[in-house]
Design a protein around this motif. Structure first.
Motif, mmCIF file in Angstrom:
data_model
loop_
_atom_site.group_PDB
_atom_site.id
_atom_site.type_symbol
_atom_site.label_atom_id
_atom_site.label_comp_id
_atom_site.label_asym_id
_atom_site.label_seq_id
_atom_site.Cartn_x
_atom_site.Cartn_y
_atom_site.Cartn_z
ATOM 1 N N LEU A 221 -36.117 28.572 -4.679
ATOM 2 C CA LEU A 221 -34.771 27.994 -4.650
ATOM 3 C C LEU A 221 -33.794 28.859 -5.448
ATOM 4 O O LEU A 221 -32.673 29.108 -5.002
ATOM 5 N N SER B 160 -30.769 30.927 -3.633
ATOM 6 C CA SER B 160 -29.412 30.522 -4.005
ATOM 7 C C SER B 160 -28.564 31.744 -4.373
ATOM 8 O O SER B 160 -27.388 31.841 -4.009
ATOM 9 N N THR C 50 -31.209 26.394 0.398
ATOM 10 C CA THR C 50 -32.510 25.725 0.315
ATOM 11 C C THR C 50 -33.052 25.446 1.712
ATOM 12 O O THR C 50 -34.249 25.668 1.992
#
Length: 416
Positions: free
Chosen positions: A175, A179, A383
Motif C-alpha cells: 500500500l 501510494s 490500493t
C-alpha cells in the motif's frame, strides 16, 4: 546490465581540486538516460524510439546505439537506474529510529525527488509497470532488484520470522509503495510550494487511516458470486485483454496473444474490433462502469458512508484477488498512445473525485476523520490498482482475511 566499456582513449576529466569527475562517455550516457526516462514515462517501452532520444540530444541515432545497442537494453538501463535511486532513498530512510519516522523520511525523499524532477533539475523515476513490457532476459533481473527494494521497505515496519506476521507487513509495504508511485500521476497538479503540506496530509492518512477514531474495520464485502453478478464482464475479448494487460502490461496484450488465448484468427479479432487500442480503451471504460455498478450494489445494503465505501473497496478487492474477471489496473495506461491515455487517465481521475466526494459525506456524518479527501481518494485508487499485483500474497490465506487486511489498512492506517 551489459553495456559497452568506456573507450580507452576517452580521457578522464578532472576538477580544479584534482578530483575525478565523470568521463565524457559517462556524461553522454547519463544525458541519454535523462531523455529516455522521460520518453519511457510518456510512451512506454513500445513507443520510445532511438530516433526521438537522439533528436532530443541533437545526436545521430548511431550515437545512441553506440551506448545501448538495443532499445530494450536502453529501457532496462532506465528502469535499473530508477530502482537503484529509489533503493538509495529507502536505505537512507531505513536509518531512522522508528517505523513512523522511516515512512515519513521515505515520503520526504520521494516528494523532494519529484519536485526536483518537475523543476528539470534531475530526471524523474521511471514507471516501474513498464518492467512487464520487457523480454525475460531483462525483466527477471529487474524484478529481482525491485523485490530486494521491497524487502527493505518492509523492514521499515519491523522484521518477523512468523509467516502470518510477514503477510501483514507485506500488505503495508504494498500500500505504501503503490501510494507513492501513483502520486506521480496527481502530484504535478499541485504547486511546488504546496508539496510539503501535501506530503504531511498524505502521511497523516497513511499513519492514522481514513475511518473515524475508535471505528473498527468491519468490511463486509460482496461474495465473489455477488460481485460478478453486480459487475459482470461479458465480452470475451475484454476478459482476455484485461487479464493480459494486468499481467504483462500494454505490450503484452498484443492481438496475437489475445487471439492465441481465444483460439481464433486475427481476422476474427478485426471482425469484432476496429483496432487493439480501441479494445484497450473500452476495457478502461468497462472497468469504470463495473466500479460504479459494484458500489451501487453495496450502497443498496445501507450503513454509514464509510461502511459503504469500505465494503465497496473490499468488494473490488474480492474481484482483484480471486476473480478471472478482474478490473483493469490503471497503471497499464502508461504505454497507451497519448490521445487514448488521456481518456483513460480522465476515467481514473473521475473515480478519485467521486471518492473524494463520498469521503466528504463521511466527514459530515462523523464516520470519516478530518482528512484531505482528494489525497485519500488517490490512495484508495492506488490500493485498488495494486491489488491485482498481490494475488499470490492473497492466495496464501483465506480470501476473507486477505481482503480485511488490505481494506483495514485504509481504515486504521499502516502502523500497529
Amino acid at each position: 546490465m551489459a553495456e559497452r566499456p568506456v573507450p580507452s582513449d576517452d580521457p578522464l576529466v578532472t576538477d580544479a581540486g584534482g578530483g575525478s569527475r565523470r568521463t565524457r562517455f559517462e556524461d553522454k550516457k547519463q544525458r541519454i538516460l535523462d531523455v529516455a526516462t522521460v520518453l519511457l514515462n510518456e510512451r512506454g517501452v513500445t513507443g520510445m524510439t532511438f530516433q526521438e532520444v537522439a533528436q532530443a540530444l541533437s545526436l545521430k541515432t548511431t550515437s545512441v546505439i553506440y551506448y545501448f545497442r538495443y532499445k530494450e537494453l536502453l529501457a532496462a538501463a532506465v528502469l535499473e537506474d530508477s530502482i537503484e535511486r529509489l533503493h538509495a532513498m529507502v536505505r537512507e530512510a531505513g536509518t531512522e529510529p522508528t517505523p513512523e519516522a522511516r515512512v515519513e523520511k521515505y515520503l520526504a525523499l520521494f516528494f523532494d525527488l519529484t519536485a526536483r524532477s518537475l523543476r528539470k533539475e534531475m530526471r524523474p523515476l521511471a514507471n516501474f509497470s513498464e518492467i512487464r513490457a520487457l523480454d525475460e532476459e531483462y525483466r527477471l533481473p529487474l524484478i529481482a532488484q525491485y523485490q530486494a527494494l521491497f524487502r527493505d521497505v518492509r523492514e521499515f515496519f519491523g522484521t518477523s520470522d512468523d509467516p502470518d506476521r510477514k503477510r501483514v507487513l507485506t500488505a503495508r509495504t504494498q500500500l505504501l509503495n503503490e501510494s507513492l508511485f501513483w502520486a506521480t500521476f496527481w502530484l504535478p497538479h499541485y504547486a511546488l510550494g504546496d508539496f510539503d503540506s501535501v506530503r504531511r496530509r498524505m502521511f497523516d492518512i497513511l499513519r492514522e487511516g481514513i475511518g473515524a477514531k475508535g471505528l473498527e474495520s468491519t468490511a463486509c464485502p460482496l461474495t465473489l458470486e455477488e460481485a460478478l453478478d453486480a459487475a459482470p464482464l461479458q465480452s470475451p475479448f475484454m476478459r482476455i485483454a484485461t487479464r493480459l494487460i494486468n499481467e504483462h502490461g500494454y505490450k503484452g496484450a498484443s492481438v496475437d496473444s489475445i487471439m492465441r488465448e481465444m483460439n481464433l484468427t486475427k481476422g476474427s479479432f478485426y471482425h469484432h474490433n476496429e483496432a487493439k487500442d480501441d479494445l484497450i480503451l473500452e476495457c478502461f471504460r468497462e472497468s469504470y462502469r463495473r466500479l460504479t455498478r459494484l458500489q451501487s450494489a453495496v450502497d443498496a445494503r445501507g450503513g454509514t458512508r464509510w461502511q459503504r465505501l469500505e465494503n465497496g473497496i473490499a468488494s473490488v478487492l474480492v474481484l482483484q484477488f480471486a476473480s478471472d474477471h478482474p478490473l483493469l489496473r490503471s497503471t497499464a495506461l502508461q504505454a497507451m498512445p497519448t490521445a487514448l491515455r488521456a481518456e483513460a487517465l480522465e476515467l481514473s481521475n473521475r473515480e478519485a473525485l467521486w471518492l473524494a466526494g463520498a469521503l466528504l459525506d463521511g466527514m459530515r456524518e462523523g464516520s470519516v476523520r478530518l482528512i484531505d479527501p482528494a489525497i485519500a481518494g488517490h490512495i484508495i485508487m492506488s490500493t485498488i490498482n495494486s491489488a491485482y499485483d498481490v494475488r499470490g500474497w492473497a492466495a496464501g490465506q483465506p480470501l476473507e482475511l486477505a481482503v480485511s487486511r488490505f481494506a483495514g489498512l485504509l481504515t486504521k492506517g499502516i502502523f500497529d
